[in-house]
Design a protein around this motif. Structure first.
Motif, PDB file in Angstrom:
ATOM      1  N   ASN A   1     -28.401  47.098 -47.568  1.00  0.00           N
ATOM      2  CA  ASN A   1     -29.396  47.315 -46.509  1.00  0.00           C
ATOM      3  C   ASN A   1     -30.951  46.567 -47.219  1.00  0.00           C
ATOM      4  O   ASN A   1     -30.877  46.809 -48.279  1.00  0.00           O
ATOM      5  CB  ASN A   1     -29.520  48.515 -45.884  1.00  0.00           C
ATOM      6  CG  ASN A   1     -29.879  49.557 -46.869  1.00  0.00           C
ATOM      7  OD1 ASN A   1     -30.575  49.385 -47.813  1.00  0.00           O
ATOM      8  ND2 ASN A   1     -29.755  50.839 -46.358  1.00  0.00           N
TER       9      ASN A   1
ATOM     10  N   LEU B   1     -35.465  57.942 -48.297  1.00  0.00           N
ATOM     11  CA  LEU B   1     -34.230  57.268 -48.652  1.00  0.00           C
ATOM     12  C   LEU B   1     -33.669  57.895 -50.170  1.00  0.00           C
ATOM     13  O   LEU B   1     -34.370  58.592 -50.995  1.00  0.00           O
ATOM     14  CB  LEU B   1     -34.612  55.810 -49.140  1.00  0.00           C
ATOM     15  CG  LEU B   1     -35.122  54.964 -47.886  1.00  0.00           C
ATOM     16  CD1 LEU B   1     -35.587  53.510 -48.137  1.00  0.00           C
ATOM     17  CD2 LEU B   1     -34.016  55.013 -46.686  1.00  0.00           C
TER      18      LEU B   1
ATOM     19  N   ARG C   1     -30.384  54.632 -49.109  1.00  0.00           N
ATOM     20  CA  ARG C   1     -29.539  54.978 -47.873  1.00  0.00           C
ATOM     21  C   ARG C   1     -30.622  56.262 -47.114  1.00  0.00           C
ATOM     22  O   ARG C   1     -30.909  56.986 -47.952  1.00  0.00           O
ATOM     23  CB  ARG C   1     -28.213  55.434 -48.079  1.00  0.00           C
ATOM     24  CG  ARG C   1     -27.391  54.686 -48.506  1.00  0.00           C
ATOM     25  CD  ARG C   1     -26.136  55.112 -49.188  1.00  0.00           C
ATOM     26  NE  ARG C   1     -26.226  56.290 -50.145  1.00  0.00           N
ATOM     27  CZ  ARG C   1     -25.318  56.641 -50.870  1.00  0.00           C
ATOM     28  NH1 ARG C   1     -24.170  56.053 -50.822  1.00  0.00           N
ATOM     29  NH2 ARG C   1     -25.575  57.654 -51.899  1.00  0.00           N
ATOM     30  N   PRO C   2     -30.578  56.180 -45.771  1.00  0.00           N
ATOM     31  CA  PRO C   2     -31.634  57.217 -45.385  1.00  0.00           C
ATOM     32  C   PRO C   2     -30.710  58.565 -45.577  1.00  0.00           C
ATOM     33  O   PRO C   2     -29.467  58.750 -45.247  1.00  0.00           O
ATOM     34  CB  PRO C   2     -31.483  56.807 -43.804  1.00  0.00           C
ATOM     35  CG  PRO C   2     -30.422  55.850 -43.703  1.00  0.00           C
ATOM     36  CD  PRO C   2     -30.117  55.119 -45.103  1.00  0.00           C
TER      37      PRO C   2
ATOM     38  N   LEU D   1     -28.987  61.827 -42.146  1.00  0.00           N
ATOM     39  CA  LEU D   1     -28.399  61.044 -41.073  1.00  0.00           C
ATOM     40  C   LEU D   1     -27.418  61.811 -40.031  1.00  0.00           C
ATOM     41  O   LEU D   1     -26.447  62.181 -40.713  1.00  0.00           O
ATOM     42  CB  LEU D   1     -28.117  59.784 -41.825  1.00  0.00           C
ATOM     43  CG  LEU D   1     -27.303  58.527 -40.537  1.00  0.00           C
ATOM     44  CD1 LEU D   1     -28.410  57.933 -40.024  1.00  0.00           C
ATOM     45  CD2 LEU D   1     -26.267  57.639 -41.523  1.00  0.00           C
TER      46      LEU D   1
ATOM     47  N   GLY E   1     -26.829  58.124 -35.726  1.00  0.00           N
ATOM     48  CA  GLY E   1     -28.078  57.626 -36.330  1.00  0.00           C
ATOM     49  C   GLY E   1     -29.363  58.193 -36.656  1.00  0.00           C
ATOM     50  O   GLY E   1     -30.275  57.730 -37.342  1.00  0.00           O
TER      51      GLY E   1
ATOM     52  N   ILE F   1     -32.394  60.473 -37.526  1.00  0.00           N
ATOM     53  CA  ILE F   1     -32.761  61.001 -38.772  1.00  0.00           C
ATOM     54  C   ILE F   1     -33.495  62.269 -38.517  1.00  0.00           C
ATOM     55  O   ILE F   1     -34.642  62.407 -37.955  1.00  0.00           O
ATOM     56  CB  ILE F   1     -33.681  60.121 -39.666  1.00  0.00           C
ATOM     57  CG1 ILE F   1     -33.325  58.729 -39.535  1.00  0.00           C
ATOM     58  CG2 ILE F   1     -34.217  60.619 -40.865  1.00  0.00           C
ATOM     59  CD1 ILE F   1     -31.910  58.586 -40.592  1.00  0.00           C
TER      60      ILE F   1
ATOM     61  N   TYR G   1     -33.743  56.154 -35.383  1.00  0.00           N
ATOM     62  CA  TYR G   1     -32.360  55.889 -35.403  1.00  0.00           C
ATOM     63  C   TYR G   1     -32.282  54.840 -36.292  1.00  0.00           C
ATOM     64  O   TYR G   1     -32.870  53.848 -36.309  1.00  0.00           O
ATOM     65  CB  TYR G   1     -31.790  55.831 -34.172  1.00  0.00           C
ATOM     66  CG  TYR G   1     -32.237  56.975 -33.153  1.00  0.00           C
ATOM     67  CD1 TYR G   1     -31.276  57.931 -32.736  1.00  0.00           C
ATOM     68  CD2 TYR G   1     -33.494  57.014 -32.321  1.00  0.00           C
ATOM     69  CE1 TYR G   1     -31.517  59.118 -31.850  1.00  0.00           C
ATOM     70  CE2 TYR G   1     -33.724  57.881 -31.674  1.00  0.00           C
ATOM     71  CZ  TYR G   1     -32.761  58.854 -31.383  1.00  0.00           C
ATOM     72  OH  TYR G   1     -33.380  59.804 -30.269  1.00  0.00           O
ATOM     73  N   VAL G   2     -31.404  54.911 -37.270  1.00  0.00           N
ATOM     74  CA  VAL G   2     -30.943  54.038 -38.256  1.00  0.00           C
ATOM     75  C   VAL G   2     -29.477  53.662 -37.917  1.00  0.00           C
ATOM     76  O   VAL G   2     -28.816  54.669 -38.412  1.00  0.00           O
ATOM     77  CB  VAL G   2     -31.308  54.384 -39.711  1.00  0.00           C
ATOM     78  CG1 VAL G   2     -30.955  53.238 -40.676  1.00  0.00           C
ATOM     79  CG2 VAL G   2     -32.870  54.668 -39.739  1.00  0.00           C
TER      80      VAL G   2
ATOM     81  N   ASN H   1     -27.755  51.644 -42.188  1.00  0.00           N
ATOM     82  CA  ASN H   1     -27.806  52.824 -42.899  1.00  0.00           C
ATOM     83  C   ASN H   1     -26.819  53.133 -43.829  1.00  0.00           C
ATOM     84  O   ASN H   1     -26.671  53.981 -44.496  1.00  0.00           O
ATOM     85  CB  ASN H   1     -27.582  54.032 -41.740  1.00  0.00           C
ATOM     86  CG  ASN H   1     -26.242  54.070 -41.060  1.00  0.00           C
ATOM     87  OD1 ASN H   1     -25.279  53.541 -41.668  1.00  0.00           O
ATOM     88  ND2 ASN H   1     -26.108  54.187 -39.890  1.00  0.00           N
TER      89      ASN H   1
ATOM     90  N   HIS I   1     -23.578  53.681 -44.002  1.00  0.00           N
ATOM     91  CA  HIS I   1     -22.652  54.898 -44.082  1.00  0.00           C
ATOM     92  C   HIS I   1     -21.454  54.104 -44.134  1.00  0.00           C
ATOM     93  O   HIS I   1     -20.766  54.360 -45.055  1.00  0.00           O
ATOM     94  CB  HIS I   1     -23.000  55.633 -42.620  1.00  0.00           C
ATOM     95  CG  HIS I   1     -21.677  56.390 -42.121  1.00  0.00           C
ATOM     96  ND1 HIS I   1     -21.212  56.204 -40.903  1.00  0.00           N
ATOM     97  CD2 HIS I   1     -21.270  57.251 -42.945  1.00  0.00           C
ATOM     98  CE1 HIS I   1     -20.160  57.427 -41.123  1.00  0.00           C
ATOM     99  NE2 HIS I   1     -20.085  58.031 -42.087  1.00  0.00           N
TER     100      HIS I   1
ATOM    101  N   GLU J   1     -22.194  53.032 -33.186  1.00  0.00           N
ATOM    102  CA  GLU J   1     -23.439  53.570 -33.500  1.00  0.00           C
ATOM    103  C   GLU J   1     -24.444  52.917 -32.374  1.00  0.00           C
ATOM    104  O   GLU J   1     -25.441  53.768 -32.113  1.00  0.00           O
ATOM    105  CB  GLU J   1     -23.729  53.297 -34.910  1.00  0.00           C
ATOM    106  CG  GLU J   1     -23.079  54.200 -36.030  1.00  0.00           C
ATOM    107  CD  GLU J   1     -23.308  53.901 -37.306  1.00  0.00           C
ATOM    108  OE1 GLU J   1     -22.876  54.442 -38.242  1.00  0.00           O
ATOM    109  OE2 GLU J   1     -24.259  52.869 -37.794  1.00  0.00           O
TER     110      GLU J   1
END
Length: 498
Positions: A291, A305, A310-311, A314, A319, A321, A327-328, A333, A335, A345
């Motif tokens: 990403n 992160l 990665r956030p 989550l 998505g 945060i 929203y990611v 994200n 995932h 998502e």
């Protein structure tokens, strides 16, 4: 930030506006990124929120249609035709085979463009004042800077996708000999030779496809695994099956890459530690996608992160945060970077940002499922074998080797092995791993069973039409029953299909 080459007085005014934090637009929802996740989020949010904007840098289609799922399957379709034609003598069918590389790539590009044009038509139907073509950046005040505008958004959905990961030194050394999944489908002809680095989904699919189309392919991977397989027996079987088409250098350590005498080279230590060299026309680097949200300035929204960018914190359903209005989603994200996950998502995030969540419908996260479209296909569904062991679950493994399976033998596609993991206490399917013909269908049936918590008996109560490859699923399910000693009728643990 994108700038016009002809910098005008109006541009200067916009730049000054940004410096003075003069907001040019205030929206309820801003979506950054217009791939699968972003487009789904936009369509869903737009149903209840007119004050919305979607910002995108680059093509307004999707990774899948443009450089991913669809063009790769087009190449694979050509490869399967070539493979069947070259391996049909046993059936009494033979003849001269000619592979026109230019026609192969022409069809890939033509149909790829047809798929992307459908996406582009849909985007073109959106109101122009809701679309911004440019690179967004989030400033220290949490405002979105793009094309000289400053946008305040009550809620922000980030769907900026991913990019192929290539070590910087490799990119510098290989120059025009380097291919990635973003550039490989632009080839005008098939190369004579190719190295593929990485034995994940992209590397395996493209390596085998090019090989079946007559390209001399060598596949390199750092570990002794392929396709992310965590079941050792399935992994070993996959290597045996795929090695029929592709030369594999597994467990190797690449020391250097570059160009010598207009040829690409790779210097590496093999699995025994012995120094080796490869030389050929092109190098496809398929070491994964990453990403690119860090460059966005996402930390200015309060998003943290981890060390892999990665956030943190989550919500995998939406998505979101933490409790932020951020929203990611999708590949951003990291995932589960799969299209159906990105789609869900996007839908859920677009629903979540509805005013007061009115009419919001949040799709539950799908069970893990991955399919690699090699021949035979590789698939994983549900919990992995390691997950099950880590949870101390009392389980059994139902097995079927497709070498003796009737329809698979008829079709001469009988290289394959299926493992189904089932809970011994509940008679429920936990997961499965396979390298098998028709694995895409086997995986879907098992995913439905896991999602709906069907028992092994309920699956066996369903009809299995004869003769089909799917009868192999019944063999594995009966193997589970025999190990559980459940008092149901067991007709045998091996099903040859006749």
């Amino acid at each position: 930030m994108t700038k016009n080459n002809n910098f005008s007085c109006n541009d200067a005014k916009k730049e000054n506006a940004i410096k003075n934090n003069q907001i040019s637009r205030h929206v309820s929802v801003a979506i950054i990124g217009a791939g699968t996740a972003g487009q789904n989020a936009f369509r869903q949010a737009q149903k209840t929120t007119e004050n919305i904007v979607i910002i995108n840098d680059g093509f307004w289609t999707t990774t899948c249609a443009t450089v991913g799922c669809m063009p790769s399957k087009l190449l694979i379709a050509a490869a399967e035709r070539a493979h069947d034609a070259k391996n049909s003598a046993e059936f009494g069918v033979s003849g001269d085979i000619n592979i026109d590389g230019k026609q192969v790539m022409k069809r890939v590009q033509k149909l790829r463009d047809d798929f992307t044009s459908g996406v582009q038509r849909q985007v073109s139907s959106w109101d122009d004042d809701k679309k911004i073509d440019g690179r967004a950046k989030i400033n220290q005040d949490g405002l979105i800077e793009v094309n000289g505008e400053l946008i305040k958004a009550d809620k922000i959905i980030i769907a900026t996708g991913s990019l192929p990961f290539v070590p910087k030194a490799w990119a510098e050394n290989l120059k025009d000999k380097l291919l990635t999944s973003d550039s490989v489908f632009e080839l005008s002809d098939l190369p004579k030779s190719l190295a593929a680095i990485g034995a994940g989904a992209i590397g395996l699919e493209l390596a085998q496809a090019f090989s079946q189309l007559g390209v001399a392919v060598t596949l390199f991977n750092r570990t002794q695994t392929v396709g992310g397989l965590g079941d050792d027996k399935i992994n070993d079987h996959a290597i045996d099956c795929l090695s029929k088409d592709v030369v594999m250098k597994l467990g190797c350590d690449i020391k250097d890459v570059g160009i010598h005498d207009d040829a690409a080279f790779i210097r590496y230590n093999d699995s025994d530690g012995k120094a080796q060299d490869w030389q050929g026309e092109l190098v496809l680097v398929a070491t994964g996608r990453r990403n690119n949200i860090k460059a966005l300035g996402i930390e200015n929204l309060g998003v943290e992160l981890d060390d892999k960018e990665r956030p943190k914190n989550l919500n995998i359903n939406t998505g979101q945060i933490d409790d932020l209005d951020v929203y990611v989603i999708g590949d951003a994200n990291a995932h589960l970077p799969l299209l159906h996950v990105a789609s869900d998502e996007g839908f859920s995030a677009g629903s979540e940002v509805c005013p007061n969540n009115l009419g919001a419908y949040i799709r539950p996260p799908a069970i893990p499922m991955s399919i690699i479209f090699t021949t035979p296909q590789i698939a994983n569904v549900g919990q992995s074998l390691q997950d099950i062991k880590d949870n101390n679950t009392n389980f059994v493994i139902g097995r079927v080797d497709f070498a003796k399976q009737g329809r698979s033998r008829i079709m001469d596609v009988n290289c394959g092995l299926l493992h189904i993991y089932a809970c011994k206490e509940t008679d429920r399917i936990l997961g499965a791993s396979m390298v098998a013909p028709d694995a895409e269908y086997l995986a879907h049936i098992l995913a439905i069973a896991i999602t709906n918590q069907l028992s092994v008996k309920q699956l066996l109560d369903a009809p299995f039409y004869h003769p089909t490859i799917l009868e192999g699923l019944r063999t594995a399910l009966r193997d589970i029953q025999s190990q559980m000693q459940i008092p149901h009728q067991v007709e045998g643990s091996e099903d040859t299909g006749f």
